[in-house]
Design a protein around this motif. Structure first.
Motif, short mmCIF file in Angstrom:
data_model
loop_
_atom_site.label_atom_id
_atom_site.label_comp_id
_atom_site.label_asym_id
_atom_site.label_seq_id
_atom_site.Cartn_x
_atom_site.Cartn_y
_atom_site.Cartn_z
N LYS A 78 28.55 13.47 -3.01
CA LYS A 78 28.47 14.46 -2.04
C LYS A 78 27.98 13.77 -0.92
N TYR A 79 28.28 13.72 0.37
CA TYR A 79 27.78 13.15 1.64
C TYR A 79 27.49 14.22 2.75
N GLY B 121 24.75 17.70 1.25
CA GLY B 121 26.34 17.23 1.39
C GLY B 121 27.27 17.95 1.57
N THR B 122 26.99 18.67 2.74
CA THR B 122 28.09 19.73 3.23
C THR B 122 29.31 19.12 4.03
N ALA B 123 29.02 17.73 4.30
CA ALA B 123 30.37 17.10 4.84
C ALA B 123 31.39 16.98 4.03
N GLY B 124 31.24 16.72 2.83
CA GLY B 124 32.42 16.41 1.82
C GLY B 124 31.95 15.78 0.52
N TRP C 4 30.21 6.31 3.49
CA TRP C 4 29.65 7.28 2.92
C TRP C 4 29.21 7.14 1.31
N TYR C 5 30.07 6.50 0.69
CA TYR C 5 29.95 6.09 -0.68
C TYR C 5 29.01 5.16 -0.93
N SER D 254 26.81 2.49 -10.30
CA SER D 254 26.50 3.40 -9.02
C SER D 254 26.59 4.46 -9.17
N ALA D 255 27.29 5.29 -10.12
CA ALA D 255 27.41 6.92 -10.17
C ALA D 255 26.52 7.18 -11.54
#
Length: 590
Positions: free
Chosen positions: A407-408, A413-416, A432-433, A553-554
Motif C-alpha cells: 500500500k502507498y 496507504g489510501t492512495a492505492g 511507490w514500490y 522486499s515483501a
C-alpha cells in the motif's frame, strides 16, 4: 524476221519470273493489315547478260526486243503495285524511295516508345528511392543509371565498413567524433536523396502526361521527396539530442582534479570500479536534497560481476577519512553529540550548507561511505526520484515479482495498492514500490529498492534502449547528477554490457548484524571484503544462516517490532531478518 527474232530470243534468259503470279499462288497478306513480305530488288537480268554493242552501232536484237520488253513491263506493273512481292519491293520499303541507287536518309533523332502512364512514373520514381538509377535505366539513360547504382553500392559498402568498427566496441558509438560524423552524413544523405528522387521523376518524362496526370504525379513525388528525407532527419535529431545529454557530463576541463582517461587503460590499472548510486528526493515541501537511497555498486572490470552494498539512510555517526576537513570537525563521527542526529542522509546537505569546509555534498558523501566500507568510491550518480519514474515509463515499465500487497500514499496507504504477483509497473508504481513505508520500515524499503535496480539492469536490454532511445534521453536529462567524465562513457557502455550477463549479488547492513544506531565499523568493512571475494570466485554465493524467503522486499513486517537496545541507548526496530550476499535472482525472484 520472226524466225530470226525467235533465234535471237533463245540466246537470252527466259523472263518467266517477271510474269504476274497467279492469284491462287500469291502469298497471304498480313491479317493485321501490314504490308506483305518483300524481297530485295535486283537489277534486270537482261542488263547483266546482254552483250554491249560497239560504240555508235546499236544491236539489232536490242532494237527488236525493246517494244516487247516495254509491253511486258507495262503488263506486270499493276501486279507489282498491288502485290509488292517482286524483286523491287523490299529495297523500296527499306530505303523509303523508289530509286535503289540513292543513299537512304539518316534518322533525325531518337525514336521514343509510348508515353508512360501516371502509375508507371510514380512507381519507377519510388523504386529509385530504394534502388538509385532504376528510373534512368527505364528511360534509356543507361550510363547515368549505372553510375548511380555504382555510387549507391559504394555508399552501402562504406557504411558497412564503418559499422564494423563498433562490433565489440559499442561504446565508440557515443564518441563525440562519431556523433559529429553521423550528423553530417545524415544531412548530406538527406539532400542527396531528395535530389535523386526529383531527377528520377524528371528523367521519366512527366511532361508527356496529360495535365491531370502531371498534377497527380507531381504531388505524389513531392510527398515522396519529403518522405525520403524523414529517416535522415530523425537520425540527425536523435544524434543531436544524445549530444546534448552527453554534454551534461563533466569534461576534464570542467573538473581539473579528475584523472585523465586513457583509451588503452580507461580505469588506470584498477581491477574494480566503485559507483555510488544515490536516490535523491528534492520535493517542493523540503529544503535542499535528501539522499534517501544510497547503494554502492562495486564492479569487477574483467568479468562484470557486481556487488551491491545497501546502506541505511539512518546509519548514525559515520566517520570521514583522515584527509577530509570534516574529520577535524567530527573526529568521533558525524554529529556524535546528537543522540538522534548525525544520520547518513544528512551529510550531503550539511556539506552544501557549509561550503567553508571546502567540500561539496557529493565529495563529502563519497568520502563518508568510502570510509565506512573501506573502499575508494570512484564516481557517483544521483538519480532524481521523479526523473527515475520518467525513465521507467520510457522503457515501457518494469516487470517485478511482488510477493505481498504494497500500500502507498499517506500513513495508511489510501492512495492505492500494488497487488502481489508478477506485475508490470509503470514509473509511478515503481517509485511507490521502492519508497512506501506503509506497514513496512526502512529495511524493507532497501530490499525493494535493490529489486528495482536489479530489474532495471536485467530488462534495459540494448534492444529496449535502442527502441525507446529518444524517450530515454529526454527522461535522463533531468535524471542524473554525476561526476563521471565524458571521456569515460564509451568504456562504461562496454562495462554495462558485461554487467548485464554477469553475477549480481547484494549485501545489506541491517539488523540483526548491523545496528544503524551503533554500527560496528570493523564488521561492516569485513562484510564488504568477504562479499567482494565471493563475487570474484566461481563458487556459488551462499546465503547467511538465517535467510529470508525469496522476495524479501515483501517480507511481512512484525506487528509488534522488537526493540533492541544498543550500547548508546538507542532503540532500533528489527522487524525482519537480514540476508547477506544473496543474488538478486534469488532475492527478487527474477
Amino acid at each position: 524476221m520472226r524466225g530470226g527474232g525467235a533465234a535471237e530470243d533463245e540466246g537470252r534468259p527466259r523472263r518467266t519470273r517477271r510474269r504476274p503470279v497467279p492469284r491462287d499462288q500469291q502469298p497471304a497478306h498480313d491479317p493485321a493489315g501490314g504490308p506483305p513480305p518483300q524481297h530485295p530488288q535486283q537489277p534486270h537480268p537482261a542488263a547483266e547478260r546482254a552483250p554491249e554493242p560497239p560504240p555508235g552501232r546499236p544491236g539489232p536484237s536490242r532494237r527488236r526486243a525493246a517494244p516487247r520488253r516495254a509491253a511486258d513491263e507495262t503488263a506486270t506493273a499493276p501486279s507489282r503495285a498491288a502485290h509488292p512481292t517482286g524483286p523491287y519491293a523490299p529495297e523500296q520499303a527499306a530505303t523509303g524511295h523508289d530509286n535503289p541507287g540513292q543513299e537512304p536518309p539518316r534518322p533525325r533523332g531518337p525514336r521514343f516508345g509510348r508515353p508512360m502512364s501516371v502509375g508507371a512514373i510514380i512507381g519507377w520514381t519510388a523504386l529509385s528511392a530504394f534502388v538509385p538509377g532504376a528510373a534512368h535505366l527505364r528511360s534509356g539513360n543507361r550510363r547515368l543509371g549505372f553510375i548511380l547504382l555504382g555510387v549507391f553500392g559504394a555508399i552501402l559498402i562504406g557504411a558497412i565498413l564503418y559499422g564494423l568498427q563498433f562490433v565489440g566496441n559499442v561504446g565508440a558509438a557515443i564518441r563525440e567524433s562519431t556523433l559529429i560524423t553521423l550528423t553530417v552524413a545524415s544531412i548530406v544523405l538527406a539532400l542527396a536523396w531528395f535530389v535523386l528522387v526529383l531527377l528520377s521523376y524528371i528523367t521519366l518524362g512527366p511532361d508527356r502526361l496529360p495535365q491531370s496526370g502531371q498534377i497527380v504525379s507531381g504531388i505524389v513525388v513531392g510527398v515522396l521527396c519529403v518522405s525520403v528525407m524523414a529517416p535522415f532527419a530523425l537520425t540527425a535529431t536523435t544524434v543531436n539530442t544524445t549530444q546534448e545529454f552527453l554534454n551534461a557530463f563533466p569534461s576534464d576541463h570542467e573538473n581539473p582534479t579528475a584523472v585523465p582517461v586513457k583509451a588503452e587503460d580507461p580505469f588506470n590499472g584498477r581491477k574494480r570500479v566503485n559507483f555510488l548510486l544515490i536516490g535523491g528526493d528534492a520535493a517542493g515541501n523540503r529544503t535542499g536534497v535528501r539522499t534517501d537511497s544510497m547503494t554502492v555498486a562495486s564492479v569487477n572490470i574483467a568479468t562484470g560481476n557486481t556487488v551491491l552494498f545497501s546502506l541505511p539512510r539512518n546509519l548514525q555517526h559515520v566517520h570521514f577519512s583522515a584527509r577530509s576537513p570534516l574529520n577535524k570537525q567530527f573526529p568521533n563521527g558525524f554529529h556524535r553529540e546528537l543522540p538522534n542526529g548525525g544520520l547518513l542522509n544528512e551529510v550531503w546537505q550539511f556539506a552544501e550548507d557549509n561550503p567553508s569546509f571546502g567540500l561539496r555534498g557529493p565529495e563529502a558523501l563519497k568520502d563518508a561511505i568510502g570510509t565506512t566500507l573501506g573502499l575508494h568510491i570512484d564516481y557517483y550518480a544521483m538519480v532524481d526520484m521523479f526523473g527515475f519514474a520518467a525513465l521507467i515509463d520510457a522503457i515501457g515499465g518494469l516487470k517485478i515479482r511482488v510477493t505481498q500487497d504494497v500500500k502507498y500514499g499517506g500513513k495508511f496507504g489510501t492512495a492505492g495498492t500494488i497487488k502481489a504477483g508478477y506485475r508490470t509497473l509503470n514509473g509511478e508504481q515503481v517509485l511507490w514500490y521502492g519508497r512506501s513505508r506503509v506497514g513496512s520500515d526502512d529495511f524493507s524499503r532497501m530490499a525493494r529498492q535493490r529489486c528495482v535496480i536489479g530489474a532495471l539492469a536485467q530488462q534495459a536490454s540494448p534492444q529496449v534502449v535502442l527502441t525507446n532511445f529518444t524517450k530515454i534521453i529526454q527522461a535522463a536529462k533531468r535524471l542524473f547528477r554525476t561526476d563521471i567524465p565524458r571521456q569515460l562513457l564509451e568504456h562504461l557502455v562496454d562495462l554495462g554490457l558485461k554487467i548485464k550477463g554477469a553475477k549480481i549479488t547484494s549485501t545489506q547492513f541491517v539488523p540483526p548484524q548491523i545496528w544503524p544506531g551503533s554500527p560496528d565499523w570493523e564488521k561492516i568493512k569485513k562484510m564488504t571484503t568477504t562479499a567482494i571475494r565471493k563475487s570474484v570466485g566461481t563458487t556459488p554465493v551462499v546465503a547467511s544462516a538465517t535467510p529470508s524467503a525469496p522476495g524479501a522486499s515483501a517480507t511481512p513486517p512484525s506487528t509488534t517490532p522488537t526493540a533492541s537496545a544498543s550500547s548508546s541507548g538507542l532503540a532500533t526496530p528489527t522487524p525482519n531478518k537480514n540476508t547477506a550476499d544473496q543474488t538478486l535472482s534469488d532475492l527478487c525472484g527474477f
